[in-house]
Design a protein around this motif. Structure first.
Motif, PDB file in Angstrom:
ATOM      1  N   UNK A   1       0.846  -1.243   0.026  1.00 49.76           N
ATOM      2  CA  UNK A   1       0.224  -0.077   0.045  1.00 49.76           C
ATOM      3  C   UNK A   1       0.738   1.007   0.233  1.00 49.76           C
ATOM      4  N   UNK A   2       1.875   1.414   1.107  1.00 50.89           N
ATOM      5  CA  UNK A   2       2.779   2.380   1.033  1.00 50.89           C
ATOM      6  C   UNK A   2       3.141   2.589  -0.170  1.00 50.89           C
ATOM      7  N   UNK A   3       3.662   1.755  -1.206  1.00 54.70           N
ATOM      8  CA  UNK A   3       4.752   1.971  -2.016  1.00 54.70           C
ATOM      9  C   UNK A   3       3.635   2.214  -2.913  1.00 54.70           C
ATOM     10  N   UNK A   4       1.934   2.419  -3.671  1.00 53.77           N
ATOM     11  CA  UNK A   4       1.450   2.641  -4.354  1.00 53.77           C
ATOM     12  C   UNK A   4       1.159   3.779  -4.250  1.00 53.77           C
ATOM     13  N   UNK A   5       1.225   4.558  -2.368  1.00 49.83           N
ATOM     14  CA  UNK A   5       1.173   5.229  -2.376  1.00 49.83           C
ATOM     15  C   UNK A   5       2.111   6.822  -2.269  1.00 49.83           C
ATOM     16  N   UNK A   6       3.291   6.211  -3.347  1.00 51.81           N
ATOM     17  CA  UNK A   6       4.333   6.525  -3.581  1.00 51.81           C
ATOM     18  C   UNK A   6       3.622   7.084  -4.678  1.00 51.81           C
ATOM     19  N   UNK A   7       3.934   5.553  -5.518  1.00 44.97           N
ATOM     20  CA  UNK A   7       3.636   6.263  -7.149  1.00 44.97           C
ATOM     21  C   UNK A   7       2.144   7.432  -7.315  1.00 44.97           C
ATOM     22  N   UNK A   8       1.237   7.767  -6.446  1.00 39.29           N
ATOM     23  CA  UNK A   8       1.024   7.939  -6.844  1.00 39.29           C
ATOM     24  C   UNK A   8       1.148   9.908  -6.682  1.00 39.29           C
ATOM     25  N   UNK A   9       1.757  10.030  -5.871  1.00 40.46           N
ATOM     26  CA  UNK A   9       2.566  11.289  -5.303  1.00 40.46           C
ATOM     27  C   UNK A   9       3.474  11.629  -6.394  1.00 40.46           C
ATOM     28  N   UNK A  10       4.062  10.340  -7.969  1.00 37.54           N
ATOM     29  CA  UNK A  10       4.328  10.519  -8.684  1.00 37.54           C
ATOM     30  C   UNK A  10       3.965  10.853  -9.825  1.00 37.54           C
ATOM     31  N   UNK A  11       2.413  10.874  -9.641  1.00 38.34           N
ATOM     32  CA  UNK A  11       1.957  11.062 -10.358  1.00 38.34           C
ATOM     33  C   UNK A  11       1.443   9.683 -11.591  1.00 38.34           C
ATOM     34  N   UNK A  12       2.134   8.929 -11.567  1.00 39.36           N
ATOM     35  CA  UNK A  12       2.039   7.661 -12.119  1.00 39.36           C
ATOM     36  C   UNK A  12       0.506   7.328 -12.431  1.00 39.36           C
ATOM     37  N   UNK A  13       0.114   7.153 -13.736  1.00 38.24           N
ATOM     38  CA  UNK A  13      -1.283   6.203 -13.466  1.00 38.24           C
ATOM     39  C   UNK A  13      -1.285   5.359 -13.001  1.00 38.24           C
ATOM     40  N   UNK A  14      -2.838   5.009 -13.016  1.00 37.53           N
ATOM     41  CA  UNK A  14      -3.479   4.126 -12.548  1.00 37.53           C
ATOM     42  C   UNK A  14      -2.959   2.657 -13.201  1.00 37.53           C
ATOM     43  N   UNK A  15      -2.599   2.506 -14.497  1.00 40.15           N
ATOM     44  CA  UNK A  15      -2.386   1.363 -15.363  1.00 40.15           C
ATOM     45  C   UNK A  15      -1.036   0.875 -14.681  1.00 40.15           C
ATOM     46  N   UNK A  16       0.494   2.490 -14.443  1.00 39.36           N
ATOM     47  CA  UNK A  16       1.025   1.768 -14.398  1.00 39.36           C
ATOM     48  C   UNK A  16       1.312   1.751 -12.713  1.00 39.36           C
ATOM     49  N   UNK A  17       0.778   2.095 -11.927  1.00 40.77           N
ATOM     50  CA  UNK A  17       0.641   1.327 -10.945  1.00 40.77           C
ATOM     51  C   UNK A  17       0.439   0.185 -10.898  1.00 40.77           C
ATOM     52  N   UNK A  18      -1.012  -0.279 -10.527  1.00 36.63           N
ATOM     53  CA  UNK A  18      -1.628  -1.722 -11.133  1.00 36.63           C
ATOM     54  C   UNK A  18      -0.192  -2.942 -11.310  1.00 36.63           C
ATOM     55  N   UNK A  19       0.454  -2.408 -12.266  1.00 35.21           N
ATOM     56  CA  UNK A  19       1.491  -3.345 -13.150  1.00 35.21           C
ATOM     57  C   UNK A  19       2.778  -3.261 -12.307  1.00 35.21           C
ATOM     58  N   UNK A  20       3.122  -2.344 -11.373  1.00 34.23           N
ATOM     59  CA  UNK A  20       4.220  -2.468 -10.902  1.00 34.23           C
ATOM     60  C   UNK A  20       3.843  -2.801  -9.750  1.00 34.23           C
ATOM     61  N   UNK A  21       2.813  -2.843  -9.185  1.00 32.52           N
ATOM     62  CA  UNK A  21       2.229  -3.276  -8.099  1.00 32.52           C
ATOM     63  C   UNK A  21       1.920  -5.095  -7.771  1.00 32.52           C
ATOM     64  N   UNK A  22       1.721  -5.032  -8.991  1.00 27.37           N
ATOM     65  CA  UNK A  22       1.632  -6.919  -9.334  1.00 27.37           C
ATOM     66  C   UNK A  22       3.218  -7.507  -9.140  1.00 27.37           C
ATOM     67  N   UNK A  23       4.663  -6.545 -10.383  1.00 19.94           N
ATOM     68  CA  UNK A  23       5.538  -7.329  -9.632  1.00 19.94           C
ATOM     69  C   UNK A  23       6.317  -7.111  -8.213  1.00 19.94           C
ATOM     70  N   UNK A  24       6.111  -5.795  -7.989  1.00 18.57           N
ATOM     71  CA  UNK A  24       6.225  -5.612  -6.536  1.00 18.57           C
ATOM     72  C   UNK A  24       6.324  -6.689  -5.029  1.00 18.57           C
TER      73      UNK A  24
END
Length: 280
Positions: free
Chosen positions: A124-147
Motif C-alpha cells: 500500500x505504501x508503494x502505491x501511495x508513493x507512485x500516486x505522488x509520482x503522478x503515475x497512471x493507475x495502469x502503471x501503478x497496478x502493473x508495478x504493484x503486481x511485480x513488487x
C-alpha cells in the motif's frame, strides 16, 4: 484524474494515518459480541479479549456492499479507485472487491496483495508513493503486481496454542510443543501461510528469521520495511531489533514497528514477532 486507495483493516494501518487512503474495518466477533476492527475494537483490547477467550474469535471479510459504499463518492466524482486487499487465499475480501470492480471498468481497479498485515502495508505504501509520482493507475497496478512478488513476511510464533484453538494442529501436538519450547517460524508465500521450520526457543527462532532475510537477498532499504509484534508487549521485537542491528546498521536509523491486528493475530496469538521487507 485523482486516484484514491482503499484497503481493509488486515493491513494494520490506522484510519487517517495516510492521506488519500481509506481503511475498511473487518468485523471481529467474540461470542455474541461483534466489533469493527480498529473502530470499536482497538488492538490492545483485541489481545486482552483473545487471551481471556477459550475459543477463537471470528473475523469476517469486507462485503461487496461495503466496497461499493466506499467507492461510490469517488466514482460519482469521475475519479479512480485502487482497491488493495488482504491475500485472496486467506480471505474472500479480494473476491468481493473484484466483483464490484467489474461494474466500474476504467475507474475501479483491484490488486490482491498476496499478503497481510505489514506485508500488505508495504504494498500500500508503494502505491501511495507512485500516486505522488503522478503515475497512471495502469502503471501503478502493473508495478504493484511485480513488487508484491518481492515482498517477504516472516514471523516467529511464541506458542502453538492458537493454532490448536483454530484446529490447525492437535491438542497433543500443542502440549508437546509447549513442553519442548517449540516455536514455529512461518511465512506468507504466494498468498498462503507456510511453516518454514520449528525452533527450540526464541534465540534459534530469531536466527531462522535472519536466515530467511539473507536467503531472499536482504532488505531493500530504499523501499518500505517493517517489524511487527502481536500481543500487549513490544519487549520481544525490541530485543530482536537490538540483537540483529547488523542487518540494518548504516542503512536505517531505526526500523518502524507495527502491531499485528485481528486478521492474523487471531490465528498466531500474542508474543509473536515478524519482519516484512522487499528483497534487493
Amino acid at each position: 484524474m485523482a486516484i484514491h486507495v482503499i484497503t481493509d483493516s488486515a493491513s494494520d494501518i490506522l484510519e487517517n494515518e495516510y492521506e488519500n487512503l481509506q481503511i475498511l474495518p473487518m468485523t471481529v466477533t467474540f461470542g455474541e459480541y461483534e466489533y469493527q476492527d480498529g473502530l470499536t475494537l482497538g488492538k490492545k483490547e483485541f489481545y486482552e479479549k483473545l487471551i481471556e477467550s477459550d475459543t477463537l474469535p471470528i473475523t469476517s471479510q469486507i462485503t461487496p456492499f461495503g466496497f461499493e459504499e466506499a467507492i461510490l463518492p469517488y466514482v460519482e466524482a469521475g475519479e479512480q479507485v485502487l482497491l488493495i486487499t488482504l491475500s485472496g487465499k486467506l480471505s474472500g475480501t479480494w473476491q468481493n472487491a473484484a466483483v464490484i470492480a467489474e461494474d466500474y471498468p476504467n475507474q475501479v481497479y483491484v490488486v490482491d496483495s498476496e499478503n497481510a498485515s505489514i506485508g500488505q502495508r508495504i504494498l500500500i505504501e508503494c502505491a501511495l508513493r507512485m500516486i505522488k509520482e503522478e503515475k497512471t493507475i495502469d502503471e501503478i497496478v502493473t508495478e504493484l503486481n511485480v513488487i508484491k512478488k518481492k515482498i517477504h513476511f516472516v514471523a516467529l510464533l511464541d506458542t502453538l496454542e492458537y493454532l490448536k484453538k483454530g484446529g490447525r494442529i492437535s491438542k497433543a501436538a500443542a502440549i508437546a510443543g509447549g513442553l519442548l519450547s517449540i516455536k514455529p517460524v512461518i511465512a506468507i508465500e504466494n498468498g498462503e501461510v507456510n511453516v518454514l521450520g520449528k525452533a527450540r526457543g526464541s534465540k534459534q527462532g530469531n536466527n531462522l528469521i535472519t536466515e530467511q532475510i539473507k536467503k531472499y537477498g536482504e532488505i531493500d532499504f530504499s523501499m518500505p520495511y517493517y517489524l511487527a509484534y502481536t500481543g500487549l508487549s513490544d519487549e520481544m521485537i525490541k530485543k530482536y531489533q537490538k540483537d540483529n542491528a547488523h542487518l540494518w546498521e548504516n542503512e536505517a536509523d531505526e526500523l518502524p514497528i507495527s502491531i499485528v491486528g485481528c486478521a492474523i493475530g487471531t490465528h498466531i496469538g500474542p508474543g509473536a514477532i515478524g519482519v516484512a521487507w522487499i528483497e534487493k
